[in-house]
Design an enzyme around this catalytic site. Structure first.
Site, PDB file in Angstrom:
ATOM      1  N   GLY A  90       0.852  -1.190   0.000  1.00  0.00           N
ATOM      2  CA  GLY A  90       0.000   0.000   0.000  1.00  0.00           C
ATOM      3  C   GLY A  90       0.880   1.229   0.000  1.00  0.00           C
TER       4      GLY A  90
ATOM      5  CB  SER B 143      -2.971  12.240   6.776  1.00  0.00           C
ATOM      6  OG  SER B 143      -4.161  12.657   6.166  1.00  0.00           O
TER       7      SER B 143
ATOM      8  CD  GLU C 107      -5.085   9.430  -6.312  1.00  0.00           C
ATOM      9  OE1 GLU C 107      -4.259  10.259  -6.727  1.00  0.00           O
ATOM     10  OE2 GLU C 107      -6.175   9.206  -6.857  1.00  0.00           O
TER      11      GLU C 107
ATOM     12  CG  ASP D 286       4.211  14.472  -7.271  1.00  0.00           C
ATOM     13  OD1 ASP D 286       4.090  14.046  -6.108  1.00  0.00           O
ATOM     14  OD2 ASP D 286       5.309  14.697  -7.818  1.00  0.00           O
TER      15      ASP D 286
END
Ligand SMILES: Cc1cc2nc3c(=O)[nH]c(=O)nc-3n(C[C@H](O)[C@H](O)[C@H](O)COP(=O)(O)OP(=O)(O)OC[C@H]3O[C@@H](n4cnc5c(N)ncnc54)[C@H](O)[C@@H]3O)c2cc1C
Length: 379
Positions: free
Chosen positions: A131, A366, A363, A240
């Site tokens: 992941g 945090s 994506e 990004d």
């Protein structure tokens, strides 16, 4: 903050806001409650050019900039975070790497269908054991004559059930780990490629999240995307841009939560007055709006940097971190302002809270965003 936008960006924003309000808003609650994939909306969004906003017309795109893309994802996500991520996973995670790293032949072959939304795309990066640590990928791609043979399983893939084109990251030199990863284009219907388990989720329930399974899946040698063993770099560059799509999705959720709190607090009366008169709630709303504007500016800044060709990895991480945590904060506060009604399915705010949470995870979580930001600070 419209004064920061060009006339073209404002027009796009208004057009998408109208589309989202008129066509997505009325069905979003029902579709999400029943887990319906918004097929007609996706088709219409494709006709409006929303699946290829930031790509040149020669490849079927709308020829606009990345800020426009960010604005569109925010407007769509104000009404339906699922539709927002269907478009952003498609554009940022599939169209973008093909546009950026594909050969001219690959671009001509795949981009027009993808930019028009006629074919949906996805990215297969995550695996059961890989992941946050993409370097732990186990899916392999071995060259046999003029074919690559793929074996392995991808997990949690957005648009997995609908995608006709998948960008897949696999090991071409396993002993090199992350430096032995390469990117490939795999089309649905290829023998040995199938969609596996469909996840049941807390939120974004109008999206599909599935496994992609490769069992001796043969693809043409030419379906290598970019250079051999550059798959890790391709993934990082792709993420990004993807993170800004998720930041925009989070902004849409936060905005919806704020707007609903304002409307409800003016209508609901307790102690013979609208609850908006209570300072405790006014301060919550002030904090929500301030956090939203800060997150919007960070996302806009990073999008502008991308448009100007500047490095924006850290700025994208900051934008995603701030926007995703702001979405959760605003949805949580808005639910509190709605009181017991907010906890029911009669209002949308419980959905915003469930949808907001995923923006802190996919994506790059945090925690990973904080790693990217601090790595830039500490060198
Ligand atoms: C609905 C949904 C849609 C998705 N869509 C896609 C998709 O389209 N394509 C795709 O490839 N993937 C997709 N993903 C996968 C997603 O990107 C991953 O779930 C995410 O990157 C986190 O990986 P993980 O779930 O394995 O968590 P882990 O990596 O196992 O993390 C678990 C916890 O450990 C923390 N952690 C891990 N490493 C560190 C570290 N070094 N320092 C501090 N904390 C750390 C994490 O922050 C997290 O809190 C999707 C996931 C979901 C749930």
């Amino acid at each position: 903050m419209d004064y920061l936008l060009t006339e073209e960006q404002k027009m796009l924003k208004e057009m998408v806001a109208k589309f989202a309000q008129e066509e997505i808003g009325p069905v979003a609650r029902e579709y999400q409650a029943k887990g319906i994939y918004p097929e007609k909306i996706v088709k219409k969004a494709g006709e409006l050019g929303l699946f290829g906003i930031a790509y040149p017309p020669e490849y079927g795109g709308a020829g606009m900039d990345f800020v426009s893309y960010m604005l569109a994802i925010e407007q769509v996500s104000r009404f339906c975070a699922s539709t927002g991520v269907i478009i952003s996973a498609h554009s940022s995670l599939c169209v973008d790497p093909i546009f950026r790293f594909g050969s001219e032949e690959q671009k001509k072959k795949y981009l027009p269908g993808l930019c028009s939304g006629q074919r949906i795309g996805c990215l297969g990066l995550t695996e059961p054991g890989a992941g946050s640590d993409a370097g732990a990928i186990k899916t392999t791609a071995k060259l046999h004559g003029d074919k690559w043979i793929l074996n392995g399983t991808k997990q949690f893939i957005t648009n997995g059930a609908q995608a006709e084109v998948a960008v897949v990251i696999a090991l071409t030199e396993p002993e090199k780990k992350a430096k032995g990863l390469s990117a490939f284009i795999v089309e649905s219907g290829t023998p040995g490629f199938k969609v596996g388990k469909h996840e049941e989720k807390l939120g974004i329930n109008s999206t599909s999240t599935t496994e992609l399974i490769f069992e001796d899946c043969e693809i043409p040698k030419d379906n290598l995307l970019g250079e051999l063993n550059k798959g890790f770099k391709i993934s990082l560059v792709t993420l990004d841009g993807g993170r800004l799509g998720i930041a925009a999705q989070a902004l849409g959720i936060a905005k919806a939560a704020i707007e609903d709190a304002v409307v409800y607090s003016k209508e609901r009366e307790q102690f013979d007055q609208p609850i908006a008169r209570f300072q405790a709630l006014q301060w919550m709303m002030a904090d929500m709006f301030t956090e939203y504007e800060a997150a919007w500016l960070l996302t806009y800044r990073a999008s502008l940097m991308k448009d100007r060709g500047l490095r924006y990895t850290t700025e994208a991480a900051m934008a995603k971190l701030k926007a995703s945590e702001t979405a959760s904060f605003c949805a949580n506060k808005s639910l509190q302002i709605h009181g017991g009604y907010g906890y029911t399915k009669e209002f949308d705010v419980e959905r915003y809270l469930r949808d907001a949470k995923i923006t802190e995870i996919y994506e790059g979580t945090s925690e990973i965003m904080r790693l990217v930001i601090s790595a830039n600070m500490l060198g």
